[in-house]
Design an enzyme around this catalytic site. Sequence first.
Site, PDB file in Angstrom:
ATOM      1  N   GLY A 228       0.835  -1.205  -0.045  1.00 32.03           N
ATOM      2  CA  GLY A 228      -0.075  -0.088  -0.015  1.00 32.03           C
ATOM      3  C   GLY A 228       0.921   1.284   0.115  1.00 32.03           C
ATOM      4  O   GLY A 228       0.380   2.309   0.389  1.00 32.03           O
TER       5      GLY A 228
ATOM      6  N   ASN B 166       1.521   2.942  -2.469  1.00 29.07           N
ATOM      7  CA  ASN B 166       0.725   3.814  -3.334  1.00 29.07           C
ATOM      8  C   ASN B 166      -0.347   4.367  -2.905  1.00 29.07           C
ATOM      9  O   ASN B 166      -0.455   5.766  -2.727  1.00 29.07           O
ATOM     10  CB  ASN B 166       0.543   3.099  -4.725  1.00 29.07           C
ATOM     11  CG  ASN B 166       1.614   3.038  -5.888  1.00 29.07           C
ATOM     12  OD1 ASN B 166       1.815   4.123  -6.433  1.00 29.07           O
ATOM     13  ND2 ASN B 166       2.458   2.107  -5.748  1.00 29.07           N
TER      14      ASN B 166
ATOM     15  N   ASN C  14      -6.166   1.479 -13.248  1.00 32.38           N
ATOM     16  CA  ASN C  14      -5.141   0.478 -12.629  1.00 32.38           C
ATOM     17  C   ASN C  14      -3.640   0.930 -12.974  1.00 32.38           C
ATOM     18  O   ASN C  14      -3.414   1.888 -14.069  1.00 32.38           O
ATOM     19  CB  ASN C  14      -5.180  -0.863 -13.440  1.00 32.38           C
ATOM     20  CG  ASN C  14      -4.356  -1.800 -12.577  1.00 32.38           C
ATOM     21  OD1 ASN C  14      -4.077  -1.775 -11.560  1.00 32.38           O
ATOM     22  ND2 ASN C  14      -3.503  -2.591 -13.679  1.00 32.38           N
TER      23      ASN C  14
ATOM     24  N   HIS D 113      -0.076  -0.455 -13.732  1.00 33.76           N
ATOM     25  CA  HIS D 113       0.804  -1.674 -13.853  1.00 33.76           C
ATOM     26  C   HIS D 113       2.297  -1.174 -13.833  1.00 33.76           C
ATOM     27  O   HIS D 113       2.556  -0.314 -14.749  1.00 33.76           O
ATOM     28  CB  HIS D 113       0.383  -2.356 -15.247  1.00 33.76           C
ATOM     29  CG  HIS D 113       0.883  -3.583 -15.391  1.00 33.76           C
ATOM     30  ND1 HIS D 113       0.734  -4.709 -14.628  1.00 33.76           N
ATOM     31  CD2 HIS D 113       2.130  -4.112 -16.181  1.00 33.76           C
ATOM     32  CE1 HIS D 113       1.102  -5.748 -15.178  1.00 33.76           C
ATOM     33  NE2 HIS D 113       2.202  -5.258 -15.914  1.00 33.76           N
TER      34      HIS D 113
HETATM   35  C1  GAR Z   1       2.965  -1.434  -7.688  1.00 35.82           C
HETATM   36  O1  GAR Z   1       4.278  -1.326  -8.464  1.00 35.82           O
HETATM   37  C2  GAR Z   1       1.967  -1.503  -8.781  1.00 35.82           C
HETATM   38  O2  GAR Z   1       2.345  -1.091  -9.988  1.00 35.82           O
HETATM   39  C3  GAR Z   1       1.857  -3.142  -8.810  1.00 35.82           C
HETATM   40  O3  GAR Z   1       1.889  -3.713  -7.474  1.00 35.82           O
HETATM   41  C4  GAR Z   1       2.809  -2.356  -6.754  1.00 35.82           C
HETATM   42  C5  GAR Z   1       2.203  -2.425  -5.347  1.00 35.82           C
HETATM   43  O4  GAR Z   1       3.238  -1.569  -4.401  1.00 35.82           O
HETATM   44  N1  GAR Z   1       0.493  -3.534  -9.431  1.00 35.82           N
HETATM   45  C6  GAR Z   1       0.707  -4.555 -10.228  1.00 35.82           C
HETATM   46  O5  GAR Z   1       1.810  -5.432 -10.339  1.00 35.82           O
HETATM   47  C7  GAR Z   1      -0.827  -5.081 -10.655  1.00 35.82           C
HETATM   48  N2  GAR Z   1      -0.674  -6.110 -11.822  1.00 35.82           N
HETATM   49  P1  GAR Z   1       2.372  -1.003  -3.329  1.00 35.82           P
HETATM   50  O6  GAR Z   1       1.657  -1.795  -2.448  1.00 35.82           O
HETATM   51  O7  GAR Z   1       3.541  -0.542  -2.426  1.00 35.82           O
HETATM   52  O8  GAR Z   1       1.509   0.345  -3.785  1.00 35.82           O
END
Ligand code: GAR
Length: 188
Positions: free
Chosen positions: A12, A14, A102, A104
Amino acid sequence: MKRIVLFASGSGSNVENISQYFANNAKVTIAAVLTNKSDAKVLDRCNRLNISALYFNRTAFYETDCVLDVLKASRPDLIILAGFLWKIPEKLTKSFPNKIVNIHPALLPKYGGKGMYGMHVHNAVKANNEHETGITIHFVNENYDEGAIIKQVKVKISPEDSATTIAKKVHELEYEHFPKVIDELLHG
Ligand code: GAR
């Protein structure tokens, strides 16, 4: 007042970054954070940041209208997937057209699709000796990682980079660009 709902499955970071970006903006509120993992670190972050957070299971997401009803009651202007790893069911994409976004951690259509998330993506990018990677922010449709692209940003990879340093570079791009894109979508 614009309302956003965030979905997350893991750390989390982000979610925290987006919440900090809008912290002093009286016109944008995070209505809720929803997670499919009862032990996700994002729940600790929400506790610390005073953000409403809910956990749901597969039954609530896929077999009943439980999550759909929560979303409808939240009246979101945008639904943001910030590291959310389950496929979005059609009842949600149909109920919120062009409202689900989303991020990615690669340059789609490369390194997308089922099983391509988090470090799996960066390991594959490293294994293929790519010279660049980046982020893709896109609308969500019924298929994994295939909705219309809103923004892509690239970053160079040097031969010395490991999958871990690639992940760090990509996260930095996410922190810089994701909140701004959300802001633009809300107000553009
Ligand atoms: C992020 O890098 C996001 O782009 C990726 O998961 C991570 C979450 O990081 N999403 C995917 O891979 C979706 N296919 P966080 O939990 O530290 O925000």
